[in-house]
Structure formats: C-alpha cells, structure tokens
Scaffold this active site. Structure first.
Site, PDB file in Angstrom:
ATOM      1  N   HIS A 181      -1.599  -9.073  -4.102  1.00 50.68           N
ATOM      2  CA  HIS A 181      -1.339  -8.125  -2.108  1.00 50.68           C
ATOM      3  C   HIS A 181      -1.026  -9.536  -1.369  1.00 50.68           C
ATOM      4  O   HIS A 181      -1.020  -8.749  -0.290  1.00 50.68           O
ATOM      5  CB  HIS A 181      -2.811  -7.485  -2.464  1.00 50.68           C
ATOM      6  CG  HIS A 181      -2.074  -6.172  -3.892  1.00 50.68           C
ATOM      7  ND1 HIS A 181      -2.408  -6.019  -5.191  1.00 50.68           N
ATOM      8  CD2 HIS A 181      -2.389  -5.027  -3.102  1.00 50.68           C
ATOM      9  CE1 HIS A 181      -1.695  -4.944  -5.405  1.00 50.68           C
ATOM     10  NE2 HIS A 181      -2.463  -4.045  -3.977  1.00 50.68           N
ATOM     11  N   ASP A 189      -7.542  -1.370  -8.635  1.00 51.14           N
ATOM     12  CA  ASP A 189      -6.709  -1.185  -8.446  1.00 51.14           C
ATOM     13  C   ASP A 189      -6.014   0.472  -9.138  1.00 51.14           C
ATOM     14  O   ASP A 189      -5.873   0.589 -10.129  1.00 51.14           O
ATOM     15  CB  ASP A 189      -5.495  -2.012  -8.918  1.00 51.14           C
ATOM     16  CG  ASP A 189      -4.033  -1.830  -7.666  1.00 51.14           C
ATOM     17  OD1 ASP A 189      -3.957  -2.570  -6.769  1.00 51.14           O
ATOM     18  OD2 ASP A 189      -3.361  -0.847  -8.274  1.00 51.14           O
ATOM     19  N   SER A 237      -5.322   4.433  -3.039  1.00 52.01           N
ATOM     20  CA  SER A 237      -5.689   3.438  -3.573  1.00 52.01           C
ATOM     21  C   SER A 237      -7.389   3.193  -3.884  1.00 52.01           C
ATOM     22  O   SER A 237      -8.044   4.294  -3.293  1.00 52.01           O
ATOM     23  CB  SER A 237      -6.154   2.246  -2.201  1.00 52.01           C
ATOM     24  OG  SER A 237      -6.756   1.293  -2.389  1.00 52.01           O
ATOM     25  N   ARG A 240      -8.774   0.916  -2.811  1.00 48.17           N
ATOM     26  CA  ARG A 240      -9.769   0.378  -2.563  1.00 48.17           C
ATOM     27  C   ARG A 240     -11.581   0.818  -1.458  1.00 48.17           C
ATOM     28  O   ARG A 240     -11.626   1.027  -0.990  1.00 48.17           O
ATOM     29  CB  ARG A 240      -9.049  -0.612  -1.151  1.00 48.17           C
ATOM     30  CG  ARG A 240      -8.625   0.774  -0.124  1.00 48.17           C
ATOM     31  CD  ARG A 240      -7.595   0.528   0.566  1.00 48.17           C
ATOM     32  NE  ARG A 240      -6.390   0.011   0.320  1.00 48.17           N
ATOM     33  CZ  ARG A 240      -4.888   0.377   0.674  1.00 48.17           C
ATOM     34  NH1 ARG A 240      -4.946   0.849   2.030  1.00 48.17           N
ATOM     35  NH2 ARG A 240      -3.745   0.456   0.194  1.00 48.17           N
TER      36      ARG A 240
HETATM   37  C1  MIC Z   1      -1.551  -0.212  -3.176  1.00 46.53           C
HETATM   38  O1  MIC Z   1      -0.553   0.261  -4.014  1.00 46.53           O
HETATM   39  O2  MIC Z   1      -2.387   1.465  -2.848  1.00 46.53           O
HETATM   40  C2  MIC Z   1      -2.661  -0.589  -3.488  1.00 46.53           C
HETATM   41  C3  MIC Z   1      -3.303  -1.816  -2.359  1.00 46.53           C
HETATM   42  O3  MIC Z   1      -2.780  -1.513  -4.729  1.00 46.53           O
HETATM   43  C4  MIC Z   1      -4.077  -0.349  -4.084  1.00 46.53           C
HETATM   44  C5  MIC Z   1      -5.179  -1.803  -4.044  1.00 46.53           C
HETATM   45  C6  MIC Z   1      -6.023  -1.507  -3.010  1.00 46.53           C
HETATM   46  O4  MIC Z   1      -5.828  -1.302  -1.701  1.00 46.53           O
HETATM   47  O5  MIC Z   1      -5.926  -2.816  -2.709  1.00 46.53           O
HETATM   48  C7  MIC Z   1      -4.691   0.298  -5.047  1.00 46.53           C
HETATM   49  O6  MIC Z   1      -3.535   1.157  -5.264  1.00 46.53           O
HETATM   50  O7  MIC Z   1      -5.840   0.755  -5.721  1.00 46.53           O
HETATM   51 FE1  SF4 Z   2       1.029  -3.810  -5.552  1.00 45.91          FE
HETATM   52 FE2  SF4 Z   2      -0.109  -1.521  -5.431  1.00 45.91          FE
HETATM   53 FE3  SF4 Z   2       2.577  -1.472  -4.244  1.00 45.91          FE
HETATM   54 FE4  SF4 Z   2       2.218  -2.022  -7.020  1.00 45.91          FE
HETATM   55  S1  SF4 Z   2       1.532   0.120  -6.067  1.00 45.91           S
HETATM   56  S2  SF4 Z   2       3.393  -2.884  -6.252  1.00 45.91           S
HETATM   57  S3  SF4 Z   2      -0.423  -2.407  -6.822  1.00 45.91           S
HETATM   58  S4  SF4 Z   2       0.643  -2.344  -3.370  1.00 45.91           S
END
Ligand code: MIC
Ligand code: SF4
Length: 753
Positions: free
Chosen positions: A96, A160, A643, A645
């Site tokens: 990321h 994730d 997400s 997160r």
């Molecule tokens: C996303 O696709 O929104 C992310 C970034 O992969 C997130 C994880 C994150 O915020 O670190 C997710 O999907 O959980």
């Molecule tokens: Fe990365 Fe989340 Fe995007 Fe997938 S959806 S490419 S894990 S930021």
C-alpha cells in the site's frame, strides 16, 4: 509456491468427519459456507445449530494475512500480547505504501527510501514472530494470497477488506481490523456473528466482451453497498463452474463492495487447474479426494431457496458488460444504457485516464484480454487517447506477462506500467494533471470509486469496469463510446471497430518469476530487537486506552453530524495519510476530514461548542479532549463502509469520542469500534437522526446496566433549554461489553496475561 502443506493436510484429513457431524447437527443438506464454518469452530460442536444472523460464534481460522498499511497497527498491538511467535501461519505484504508516479522501477526506489523506517519495522517484527514477509514490489496482498496461500475449504482472516478475494479458490476469507488479527495470532478464538447466506445461481456462459467482473458489477447494482451486510454470498451453477479461478476471485473480491462478510465458490476443475499452474499440484490432489466436502451438497444446488436466505439468478448468456459509478460502486449500468447516463447526469464525457490491474483484476486472463484489445489498436492505427496505467498484482504476474509480450502490447499504445502495488487504487498516485479543479472522468478495473479515493480530487468522477472495457475506453478517450457497437476513427482517418477481446486463462508456457520477493522468517527470532524511535513521525508505540469510569456519559458535545455517505475513506483518508498508519497521534489529524457536516454541508468545518467558532474536526476534537470533555459523532446509513482500517475507530477513541451513533454500520467498522472500547450505537427510530442539533449536549444513559439486547437511552440537551430523549440499539454481547468496560479488547487481554 507451496506453503504450509502440513496444515492443509491436517485440515483435509479432518474435514469429512467434521462436515458429517455438522450435517447431522443441522439435520439437513449443507451449503459450502456452512461446511467450512462448522469445520472451523473453535469449540466443540454445539448441541443445536447456530442461529444465522443472530448468534456470535467463535472460530479458529487457519491463517492471517496483513498488508503494510494495516499491519503496523496490528503488530503494534500484537507486540503487547506477550507471545514469542504467532499461533497460526501469518504473512505481511508491502503493497500500500508505494506511490505510482513515473513507472515501476523509479517509484519502487523512491518508496524503499521514503518508507525505510516502516519497512524495516515490519520486516524485523515479522522475523521476530515467525511471520512470512513479502517485500515491497512483491505484489498486492490478495493476488499473492491467491497465488500462494489460499486453499479450498480453508478459513483465513486478513487486515484488509478485500481479503475476501480468496473465495475464488473456495476459501472462507474475511476482512478484519488489526485487533481481530492480533487475537488469532495470539492464539485466541475469533468471533463472528453467524452469517446469513445469499445464493447466487449463475446459468449460461460468458461470451464476447462480458467477463467475470460484469457479474459482480451487476450483483452490486442488485444488492447495493449494504445488501450483503452480515451475509456470505455463495455462487453456484453451471455458469460458476465455467469461470476461471481468478475470475471467481474478482467476483469475491468485490463482494466487499456490497458489504458481504465474504463470498465463495465451490471447488471445481478450474480451481484445480489454477492450483496446478501456480505450483500447488499437491493441494489439487488432496482437494480432489474430498471434492464432495468442498462443494455444497447436491440438494442445495437443486433447491437453493430451501437453504439460502435469499437467492439471485443471473443468466450469463445475456449479461452485458457493466460500467459502475461514479462515487459509489453500486451505481450499475449495462454498457448499452451508460451513454444515456453520462449525458443525462452530465458526467464529464472526455475520459482522461484508464487504469487496469490492482488486486481485483490482475490475472493472466484479465491481462491477456486487455492486451488483445490493445494489440488491435496497434494494428488498426489507433493510439490510446486517454492516459493508460497498468498496475500488475504481483511479481509473478508481471514477470510472466512481460515474458509473454503483454506489457509491451500496453506500452505500444502509450501504457505506463507501475509497480506491483496498490498505487492509484488507494490514492497513492501522483496524477500529473494540468488542472486539479476541472471536473474530469477516469475509469478503472479496481473495486472502489468513492470520491477522492484515487487522486484526492473531489472533481474526479471515477468509474469501474472490466480491464478489457477500460482498455477500450482508454483507446477511445470518450465515455460515450460503446466498444460493442461503435466505430473509432484512426490516425489515417479510417473508421475502425474493435473486435471482441480474447483471453488465455493460464499461461501456456507456465508462470515464471525470478525473485518473487518472499522472505521467510528465521526458525528462532527471539533475539531480534524491535526499535521504534521515540521521535519518529511514522511509528508510535501504543499507550493503553483508559477504562470506562463506571458512570453514564453526560453533557457530551456533538462533534459532527455526518450527512450521507461516510466511508472509512471519509473517516480516515488514505493517500497521503498512509504514511502515518503506524502513528496514532499523527494520523488522528485526518479524523473525519472527509465527512460532510449536516449543518454546513461542508467538509472539515464544524462548530466548536466551547468557542462558538467553526473549525476543523480533528482540532475541535482535540480542544474538547483538552477541556476534559468526551464527544459524540452522529452518522447516516452504512457508516464506516469500505476499508478494514481500524484507524477509523482508533482515531476517535484517541481524540476522546465516546460514541458513534448512526442509522446503520458496516460490519468491520462496527467490530473495530467495539474492539477499541467505543460505543457503537444505532438509532432505534432512524427519524431521531433529525432531532440532533448543532450545539447539542448529549447524555448516554443506561450504561450501568449495559446488557446484551437492551437499548440505551440518549438525552439531547438543546441550547434553547429544551430536551429530546430516545432509545438507541446496540449489538454488544457479554464479552464485547467487557471490552467496553476495560477500555478496549486489548486491555482485557493484557489483564488476563
Ligand atoms: C482499501 O482498498 O480501501 C484498502 C486500502 O486496501 C483497505 C485497507 C486499508 O485501509 O489499509 C481495505 O480495503 O481494507
Ligand atoms: Fe490495494 Fe485495497 Fe486497492 Fe486492493 S483494493 S489494490 S488491497 S488498495
């Protein structure tokens, strides 16, 4: 690569007996989801079946996956749990934090130096606790998991939301916050409300321009961003068996966009082929031996309505390609109706950038189909009119597609290949635009398209489609172009048409890679010392949150009443803020800055009730905290969608917010709030949202008798001296109430050590 074969052997040797016992308990035929859930119970089989959508169940997942942006918080918490190694096999993936700017090599070099402190931290923590480490450039977590770790009939959790991608290989894979991952790595059970089940029957076969992506784009339109909440979506039917394993992965991946707990397909020949071609013939052989337990029982497929809570049927023979967006993934349009939408809604017609790849659509099949479109452009004298960006999902895919000339096909029409990483998908994109104020359109083969997500620009209208459709749009540079029916004018002035894309499911010459980017942990990591510099701006050791004081909350000023969509991207924005994912205090400066204030219709501008002045959300929360006041956040439907997160829950906790009161929650976010010791409350009567005024002081009463199933009461003290009072619901069970009382689940764990 083949990992943990002993673990898989063990799961498979026990599965048939466990499935048989579950069938006896439930006393009917079983869906695949039930087979995997019941065979991964933490405790013995109960005396009666679990109530779907009602009862909390303890599970024992087989493995844990974390990506760099969430692993920092997960591991900072794990480090306080007092273990020397993780209890189940776990991996960290550096994907990321790499920003896409000028191209793969240069961008990776920049990331390696800019993120050195974080990468070093993750690498040494991984080595210390026996965690597999996938270096920056190795690829995106979900693609790497599908290629190396996912196995039919298994159960995993990952920090994730798109962990669900592994459903493409018949695994129950679920996205969670770091605190949940920590529990499992610390050897504890993992709790989930027994999901409800949605069956999706796929009949017919895909053809022409239509691909697996269009199935999920259509499902998103049917179920909307919250229709899958609390459910597992199980796909079946002849159409399901005809899809490649990676196509199935794409569908499961975007199950996150409908709020589904996870999605899954039954084991079949396509999964077997994928396992074999990715170096895991042993797993395919073991799975073949128990195939009956890795699919639903036949009766389920024959009479699905008897076994699922809801059944949807989609005919692949007549399915059109879809384009979804902007600003939400469930605004779904068959391509034949899309042009009308663009005109009616006045979306910017000129397409500025097309982006393909990501964890959602990076398979060999995806890239061959997209490349077949790109190649036609070259032979038919067309150049991509829009910018065209490619982010391969893993080094295995990148190396193989470079070898087979696919990346060159993209480059010939002006494509720019970025590092194997999330990049533009998560706002890690230095978009080179001449005017960031201009309303503009982009189209991606990613999964999410919330406002500002890709480039931080609220004027960007982001649409989602399959990689081949994105490629065709990038060539035309025009959102009103329908590749199925329309002609383009080439560089010599001729009218030309693009033929249907052609794909190759798995590379004929096999997958190949020089350095996959994996670092195995040492057998004994106990001597490794983890250093976090006290003055670091990117990493901060965690201080335990304070316990509940034992009294009701009174006089909490309203912090913000958020209006409309409030995703985790609104609560804790990614992009430039990803750099603070390991530093709670610093990242808290982005808290809710994307949420729209109900009263001013503006973002990041709220009334500070102490000064009466309008100020930024984080600053106001800090002011309340400094004055010794807690506060409360009010929100709309599906609050916290998107997400996993947990920063979106830890930041308000850190800044003194006591409760989040909304019309409804997204699953992962609600759990994250509970884990961090917050109150996650929902209006019993949604219309009570309207009673909340800008300068309310709010009491939350009933906490001294906080019990499962019993509503709490909110009292609003309005500034004109009047009051309103109403009940609010919660979904806390006994254990979760203990988390609240202890000030967070981690505090409780520490107390038990
Ligand atoms: C996303 O696709 O929104 C992310 C970034 O992969 C997130 C994880 C994150 O915020 O670190 C997710 O999907 O959980
Ligand atoms: Fe990365 Fe989340 Fe995007 Fe997938 S959806 S490419 S894990 S930021």
């Amino acid at each position: 690569m083949l990992f943990d074969i002993e673990l898989i052997r063990k799961v498979y040797s026990e599965l048939p007996a466990k499935v048989a016992a579950a069938r006896k308990l439930v006393n009917r035929h079983l869906t695949l989801s039930e087979k995997i859930l019941y065979s991964h119970l933490w405790d013995e089989l109960p005396s009666k079946p679990f109530g779907r959508g009602v009862e909390y169940v303890n599970f024992g997942p087989d493995r844990v996956a974390m990506q760099d942006a969430t692993a920092q918080m997960a591991l900072l918490q794990f480090m306080t749990a007092g273990r020397s190694r993780t209890a189940v096999p776990s991996t960290v993936h550096c994907d990321h934090l790499i920003q896409a700017s000028v191209g793969a090599h240069a961008d990776l070099d920049v990331a390696l130096s800019q993120n050195k402190e974080v990468y070093d931290f993750l690498e040494s923590v991984s080595a210390k606790y026996g965690i597999g480490f996938w270096k920056p450039g190795a690829g995106i977590i979900h693609q790497v998991i599908l290629e190396n770790y996912a196995f039919p009939g298994g159960m995993m959790i990952g920090t994730d939301s798109h962990t669900v991608n592994a459903g493409g290989l018949g695994m129950i894979a679920i996205g969670v916050g770091g605190a949940d991952a920590m529990d499992v790595m610390a050897g504890m059970a993992w709790e989930l409300k027994m999901p409800k089940l949605i069956g999706v029957k796929l009949t017919g076969r895909l053809s022409g321009w239509t691909s697996a992506k269009d199935i999920i784009l259509k499902v998103a339109g049917i179920l909307t961003v919250k229709g899958g909440t609390g459910c597992i979506v199980e796909y079946f039917g002849e159409g399901a068996d005809s899809l490649s394993a990676t196509g199935k992965g794409t569908i499961c991946n975007m199950g996150a966009e409908i709020g589904a707990t996870t999605s899954i397909f039954g084991y079949d020949a396509k999964m077997s082929d994928y396992l074999k071609s990715t170096g895991r013939p042993e797993i395919a052989k073991l799975a073949d031996e128990i195939i009956g337990d890795l699919r639903a029982d036949d009766n389920v497929y024959q009479s699905p309505t008897k076994y699922f809570d809801q059944v949807i049927e989609i005919d692949l023979n007549t399915l059109e390609p879809y384009v979804n967006g902007p600003f939400t993934p469930d605004a779904a349009y068959p391509i034949s109706e899309f042009v009308k939408q663009v005109k009616e809604k006045d979306y910017p017609q000129k397409l500025e950038v097309g982006l393909i790849g990501s964890c959602t659509n990076s398979s060999y099949e995806d890239l061959t189909r997209a490349a077949s479109v790109a190649r036609q452009a070259t032979t038919k004298n067309l150049k991509a009119k829009a910018e065209f960006v490619i982010t391969p999902g893993s080094e295995l895919i990148r190396y193989t597609t470079e070898r087979d000339g696919l990346l060159a096909d993209f480059e010939k029409i002006g494509g720019l290949v970025m590092a194997n990483a999330c990049g533009p998908c998560i706002g890690q994109w230095k978009r080179h635009t001449d005017d960031p104020e201009r309303r503009n359109s982009i189209i991606t083969s990613f999964n999410r398209n919330f406002a500002k997500r890709n480039d931080g620009n609220p004027n960007t209208h982001s649409f989602v489609a399959s990689p081949e459709i994105v490629t065709a749009y990038a060539i035309s540079g025009d959102l009103c172009f329908n590749p199925l029916t329309d002609y383009l004018v080439n560089e010599t002035g001729e009218k030309v048409k693009l033929n249907e894309p052609e794909g190759i499911e798995l590379p004929v010459a096999g997958f190949e890679v020089k350095d996959a980017g994996f670092l195995a942990p040492p057998a004994d990591g106990s001597a490794i010392n983890i250093v976090v510099k006290p003055d670091s701006e990117r990493l901060q050791l965690l201080e335990p949150f304070g316990a509940w004081t034992g009294t009701d909350f009174t006089g909490l000023p309203l912090l913000i009443k958020a209006k409309g969509k409030c995703t985790t991207d609104h609560i804790s924005m990614a992009g430039p803020w990803l750099r603070f994912r390991g530093h709670l205090d610093n990242i808290s400066d982005n808290m809710l800055i994307g949420a729209v204030n109900f009263f001013t219709e503006k973002t990041n501008l709220i009334k500070n009730q102490i000064t009466g002045q309008y100020a930024a959300v984080p600053a106001t929360a800090r002011a309340y905290k400094a004055a010794g006041l807690g506060s409360i956040v009010v929100g709309d439907e599906n609050y916290g969608e998107g997400s996993s997160r947990e920063h979106a829950a830890m930041e308000p906790r850190h800044l003194g917010v006591k409760a989040i009161l909304v019309k409804s929650f997204a699953r992962i976010h609600e759990t994250n709030l509970k884990k961090q010791g917050m109150l996650a409350l929902t209006f019993s009567n949604k219309a009570d949202y309207n009673l909340i005024r800008e300068d309310d002081k709010i009491d939350i009463t009933g906490l001294t008798s906080f019990t499962p199933g019993k509503p709490l009461v909110i009292v609003l003290h309005h500034s004109d001296g009047t009051q309103d009072q109403f009940p609010v619901n919660h979904s806390y069970n006994e254990m979760q109430i203990e988390w609240f009382k202890a000030g967070g689940a981690l505090n409780l764990l520490r107390m038990s050590l």
